[in-house]
Design a protein around this motif. Structure first.
Motif, PDB file in Angstrom:
ATOM      1  N   ARG A 187      -2.950   1.803  10.645  1.00  9.66           N
ATOM      2  CA  ARG A 187      -3.827   1.575   9.490  1.00  9.66           C
ATOM      3  C   ARG A 187      -3.270   0.424   8.674  1.00  9.66           C
ATOM      4  NH1 ARG A 187      -3.121   7.217   9.379  1.00  9.66           N
ATOM      5  NH2 ARG A 187      -4.974   8.337  10.087  1.00  9.66           N
ATOM      6  N   THR A 188      -4.175  -0.349   8.111  1.00 10.85           N
ATOM      7  CA  THR A 188      -3.716  -1.415   7.228  1.00 10.85           C
ATOM      8  C   THR A 188      -4.511  -1.368   5.930  1.00 10.85           C
ATOM      9  OG1 THR A 188      -3.124  -3.740   7.089  1.00 10.85           O
ATOM     10  CG2 THR A 188      -5.250  -3.242   8.045  1.00 10.85           C
ATOM     11  N   VAL A 189      -3.828  -1.746   4.868  1.00 10.19           N
ATOM     12  CA  VAL A 189      -4.397  -1.682   3.529  1.00 10.19           C
ATOM     13  C   VAL A 189      -3.936  -2.942   2.804  1.00 10.19           C
ATOM     14  CG1 VAL A 189      -3.864  -0.594   1.318  1.00 10.19           C
ATOM     15  CG2 VAL A 189      -4.689   0.813   3.189  1.00 10.19           C
ATOM     16  N   ILE A 190      -4.813  -3.504   1.995  1.00 14.88           N
ATOM     17  CA  ILE A 190      -4.381  -4.601   1.132  1.00 14.88           C
ATOM     18  C   ILE A 190      -4.608  -4.184  -0.317  1.00 14.88           C
ATOM     19  CG2 ILE A 190      -4.636  -7.025   0.489  1.00 14.88           C
ATOM     20  CD1 ILE A 190      -5.402  -7.656   3.309  1.00 14.88           C
ATOM     21  N   VAL A 191      -3.583  -4.295  -1.123  1.00 14.54           N
ATOM     22  CA  VAL A 191      -3.685  -3.916  -2.535  1.00 14.54           C
ATOM     23  C   VAL A 191      -3.402  -5.136  -3.403  1.00 14.54           C
ATOM     24  CG1 VAL A 191      -2.903  -1.558  -2.093  1.00 14.54           C
ATOM     25  CG2 VAL A 191      -1.252  -3.297  -2.786  1.00 14.54           C
ATOM     26  N   ASN A 192      -3.800  -5.015  -4.685  1.00 11.71           N
ATOM     27  CA  ASN A 192      -3.459  -6.081  -5.619  1.00 11.71           C
ATOM     28  C   ASN A 192      -2.296  -5.634  -6.515  1.00 11.71           C
ATOM     29  OD1 ASN A 192      -4.515  -4.406  -7.577  1.00 11.71           O
ATOM     30  ND2 ASN A 192      -6.484  -5.473  -7.657  1.00 11.71           N
ATOM     31  N   LEU A 193      -1.991  -6.447  -7.497  1.00 13.77           N
ATOM     32  CA  LEU A 193      -0.810  -6.206  -8.330  1.00 13.77           C
ATOM     33  C   LEU A 193      -0.813  -4.840  -9.002  1.00 13.77           C
ATOM     34  CD1 LEU A 193       1.799  -7.260  -9.618  1.00 13.77           C
ATOM     35  CD2 LEU A 193       0.419  -8.412 -11.337  1.00 13.77           C
ATOM     36  N   VAL A 194      -1.988  -4.342  -9.344  1.00 16.24           N
ATOM     37  CA  VAL A 194      -2.034  -3.044 -10.008  1.00 16.24           C
ATOM     38  C   VAL A 194      -2.313  -1.895  -9.046  1.00 16.24           C
ATOM     39  CG1 VAL A 194      -2.728  -4.106 -12.187  1.00 16.24           C
ATOM     40  CG2 VAL A 194      -4.477  -3.228 -10.637  1.00 16.24           C
ATOM     41  N   GLY A 195      -2.292  -2.191  -7.768  1.00 19.88           N
ATOM     42  CA  GLY A 195      -2.380  -1.124  -6.780  1.00 19.88           C
ATOM     43  C   GLY A 195      -3.789  -0.755  -6.365  1.00 19.88           C
ATOM     44  N   GLU A 196      -4.771  -1.546  -6.763  1.00 18.01           N
ATOM     45  CA  GLU A 196      -6.132  -1.281  -6.317  1.00 18.01           C
ATOM     46  C   GLU A 196      -6.278  -1.670  -4.849  1.00 18.01           C
ATOM     47  OE1 GLU A 196      -8.114  -2.223 -10.693  1.00 18.01           O
ATOM     48  OE2 GLU A 196      -8.119  -3.743  -9.125  1.00 18.01           O
ATOM     49  N   VAL A 197      -6.952  -0.825  -4.100  1.00 20.22           N
ATOM     50  CA  VAL A 197      -7.136  -1.084  -2.673  1.00 20.22           C
ATOM     51  C   VAL A 197      -8.349  -1.983  -2.480  1.00 20.22           C
ATOM     52  CG1 VAL A 197      -7.659  -0.048  -0.447  1.00 20.22           C
ATOM     53  CG2 VAL A 197      -6.090   1.095  -2.008  1.00 20.22           C
ATOM     54  N   LEU A 198      -8.141  -3.115  -1.823  1.00 22.73           N
ATOM     55  CA  LEU A 198      -9.223  -4.066  -1.616  1.00 22.73           C
ATOM     56  C   LEU A 198      -9.740  -4.026  -0.192  1.00 22.73           C
ATOM     57  CD1 LEU A 198      -7.543  -6.975  -3.543  1.00 22.73           C
ATOM     58  CD2 LEU A 198      -9.308  -5.426  -4.369  1.00 22.73           C
ATOM     59  N   VAL A 199      -8.868  -3.732   0.729  1.00 27.32           N
ATOM     60  CA  VAL A 199      -9.243  -3.706   2.137  1.00 27.32           C
ATOM     61  C   VAL A 199      -8.572  -2.512   2.775  1.00 27.32           C
ATOM     62  CG1 VAL A 199      -9.117  -4.927   4.338  1.00 27.32           C
ATOM     63  CG2 VAL A 199      -9.365  -6.238   2.222  1.00 27.32           C
ATOM     64  N   GLN A 200      -9.290  -1.784   3.598  1.00 23.04           N
ATOM     65  CA  GLN A 200      -8.593  -0.813   4.442  1.00 23.04           C
ATOM     66  C   GLN A 200      -9.273  -0.738   5.784  1.00 23.04           C
ATOM     67  OE1 GLN A 200      -8.745   2.548   1.619  1.00 23.04           O
ATOM     68  NE2 GLN A 200      -9.748   3.736   3.215  1.00 23.04           N
ATOM     69  N   MET A 201      -8.463  -0.779   6.814  1.00 17.07           N
ATOM     70  CA  MET A 201      -8.986  -0.820   8.185  1.00 17.07           C
ATOM     71  C   MET A 201      -8.052  -0.034   9.079  1.00 17.07           C
ATOM     72  SD  MET A 201      -9.939  -4.794   8.786  1.00 17.07           S
ATOM     73  CE  MET A 201     -11.338  -5.556   7.971  1.00 17.07           C
TER      74      MET A 201
END
Lengths: 404, 404
Positions: B102-116
DNA sequence: CAAATAAGTCAAGTGAATTGATTTAATAAA
DNA sequence: TTTATTAAATCAATTCACTTGACTTATTTG
């Protein structure tokens, strides 16, 4: 934006913090490696030779380090090694035990210069603190006689006593240290001595001693199991003693650790594995001055009762060691304590062979998974004395920051 | 003097280290407290208002913080609060699980922008790493679509997979992650992505997630029990994740913890308390995509087999919690995991009432002794993504020092 | 409208590490 | 014996981030 002004933030730092840290790592490096040249120190710490030179010069002026004879080491200008000056600093340690108080004075390298003890009156801290202060006074006079300049170089006083602190007793404690724990001991001693005072529990003090001059010397990750009247651990994590949120970390004596055959009425681990338990078994008075000799004697004689106890304790500690290894992944575990050398060594031998764990790796260090540490009635007082030395001279995160 | 050049010493520091630390504590303070004015930050960190002003100005230039509308707060000039800029930084997280990645991309405050996610081929890492790199590539493309500038602000990639690392398997692991552990995964991914890559185990990743945006947010002493396919803990000590001497700390799943009735053939704790154990009991395939729903369903239906398992696990974890409290004296213990929310909540409920321990103090914090944390199949990947953010922006001792 | 209070800035000062050139003292090579 | 090389240590100038103290700005209180 927080209008109630209850802002949680970590402390900042500045040049002074960096400088203080660099002084500490120099002292630490000399303590761990023995004498080193300034060039050695520069390479090892990542600082420039010039910075090291300045710091060492300052430390020498402060009387904390001194140069040795130069050493030729192949090509190039010979190096001038520097070593710690033992008389550079002194610290007082105080142990408050159930029936006795001990005091120790050590120097910068952990050599014991004074050790004295006194019986504690049964009246509790109100009476006891008079005895304690008198003992400290006598110890300082003895120090003065040995080293007239030492008094000026006292960096603090460490107190060690059984924990945990700030907790209502969870189960019956026959010696009721609660009265001592509730007494304003630190303030009273600080006022009575004029020294900076800090408090640790037994196990933390024992670990501090192991770190200054025992088996944990120079290790960054070590767990010291303190086997004394009670049972606890001193946790050395990232090179510092870890206290937890309320300085009560390490109280493994309270764990309800079962071995096969135990029923649901199992008691805390230290009810099985401690000097208290052994004294109960052997019907010995723990306040007996010759206790260590008597215990050692009982071990020598052997007999089914003692052997069975050793078996049981070894089995419980074997599992405890495996659990601690799994939890902490340390470099080593040290069994030390306020217990006779013969008992500690016997237990270390009986605990082996150790159970499989993540510590059981192909490429192990020089350090064994489990080893014996200091075993001496004075080790807690010694650790108490080591605390101010560590607090003043050891590198710690908090020493860099602006706020205490 | 050490002529073999094997000198053990801690790293020194300088102005740059201090400065880096101060930037980190600003970001940390804004993360923990929400928006704060420069005056607030100065008071909270102990730095001068001028120093804070300079640092904030620089952080604003770097796009990491931004000002909000001024706030009038009684007398005096209104304050200008600053907040973190969510788009200030991004990080990729990658979880390698037994049968899926699984992969996840988060921003500085930990919001998930992408998950695959993608299935891992049975051929092991040599084939699997192709799938993994392809998944990361797709995730980055998806990120690009959402936020064209994000690619430039990727601070790293965190990988999480089951531990322990560097150990020969101690007991049979049906999924044999060993092949993955021996594969040069970090280097391969670093080369394939051009990002800074670091590795954690599942439990550490879950704890990192709890710290960035879960129950451990802003806590300095918390133990996260990770209940997933295996069982482990992430140790947050002094505000940092503790890894031990070899990054394997926290492996409580390997402890041979007995409960009354267990015999000498007791197995490691995670053979009882884990999703693996539950799957075995329910005869479920752990690679089943609908596993969480099926487990939740089984919980709802109940039945003696499931109830008995819950009882047994709760009993074991109740003792584990008491042991962890005794050992770490934490602010709280968090049960989280790669397990259905319903199961985690049920277990927290069943584990209570907790056994007496040093955590059982009269004046407890807001925090409960035991609480539920993130429970999501994505929490490990999320924690993996949180790691580069934490490594880059959180205050840590090692971030002050000169050497990595 | 003046006083008080708080946020924030300006400009000079400070201190500890860094930089780069230099000195000193030894061994190794010519 | 002389010269080159290597390493330790120092000198002097520079740098950088925080501090200091005076000052400006903006708001509320009386």
């Amino acid at each position: 934006m927080d209008t109630k002004r209850s802002i949680r933030a970590k402390s900042g730092t500045n040049l002074g913090g960096a400088s203080a840290h660099n002084r500490r790592i120099m002292i630490d490096a000399l303590r761990v490696n023995g004498a080193l040249s300034r060039a050695d120190l520069a390479r090892a710490t990542g600082l420039t030779p010039q910075a090291v030179s300045n710091i060492i010069e300052e430390l020498a002026l402060d009387g904390l380090v001194r140069s040795q004879a130069t050493i030729r080491r192949g090509r190039g200008q010979p190096a001038t090694p520097y070593q710690l000056v033992p008389e550079g600093a002194f610290a007082v340690g105080l142990q408050i035990d159930r029936h006795v108080t001990r005091t120790v004075i050590v120097n910068l390298v952990g050599e014991v210069l004074v050790q004295m003890e006194a019986k504690l009156p049964p009246g509790g801290p109100a009476e006891g603190v008079v005895v304690v202060l008198d003992l400290i006074r006598k110890a300082r006079i003895a120090l003065q006689a040995q080293s007239p300049e030492a008094e000026k170089r006292l960096v603090g006083l460490g107190v060690a006593m059984p924990g945990p602190f700030g907790i209502n007793t969870l189960y019956d404690d026959p010696w009721m240290m609660t009265a001592w724990q509730n007494f304003p001991l630190i303030d009273t001693i600080a006022q009575g001595t004029g020294l900076a005072v800090a408090l640790q529990n037994d196990a933390a003090a024992a670990a501090t001693a192991e770190r200054l001059l025992g088996a944990a010397h120079g290790l960054d990750h070590a767990i010291c199991i303190y086997f004394g009247y009670g049972l606890g651990t001193g946790l050395i994590l990232n090179g510092e003693l870890y206290g937890g949120a309320h300085s009560n970390a390490g109280e493994i004596g309270m764990i309800l650790a079962l071995v096969p055959g135990d029923g649901p009425d199992v008691e805390p681990l230290e009810h099985y594995a401690s000097m208290a338990a052994l004294c109960k078994l052997l019907k010995l008075d723990p306040s007996e001055p010759e206790l260590f000799a008597m215990v050692t004697d009982a071990l020598m004689r052997g007999g089914p009762k003692v052997e069975q106890w050793i078996d049981d304790v070894a089995q419980r500690l074997r599992r405890t060691v495996q659990a601690l290894e799994s939890i902490f992944d340390p470099q080593t575990i040290i069994l030390c304590g306020g217990a006779p050398r013969a008992l500690i060594d016997r237990l270390v031998a009986e605990i082996g062979p150790l159970l499989p764990s993540i510590a059981d790796r192909a490429s192990r260090y020089p350090e064994a998974r489990l080893q014996a540490g200091l075993a001496d009635p004075w080790s807690v007082a010694l650790g108490a004395a080591a605390e101010p030395i560590a607090r003043t001279f050891d590198p710690r995160f908090s020493a860099i920051l602006k706020t205490a």
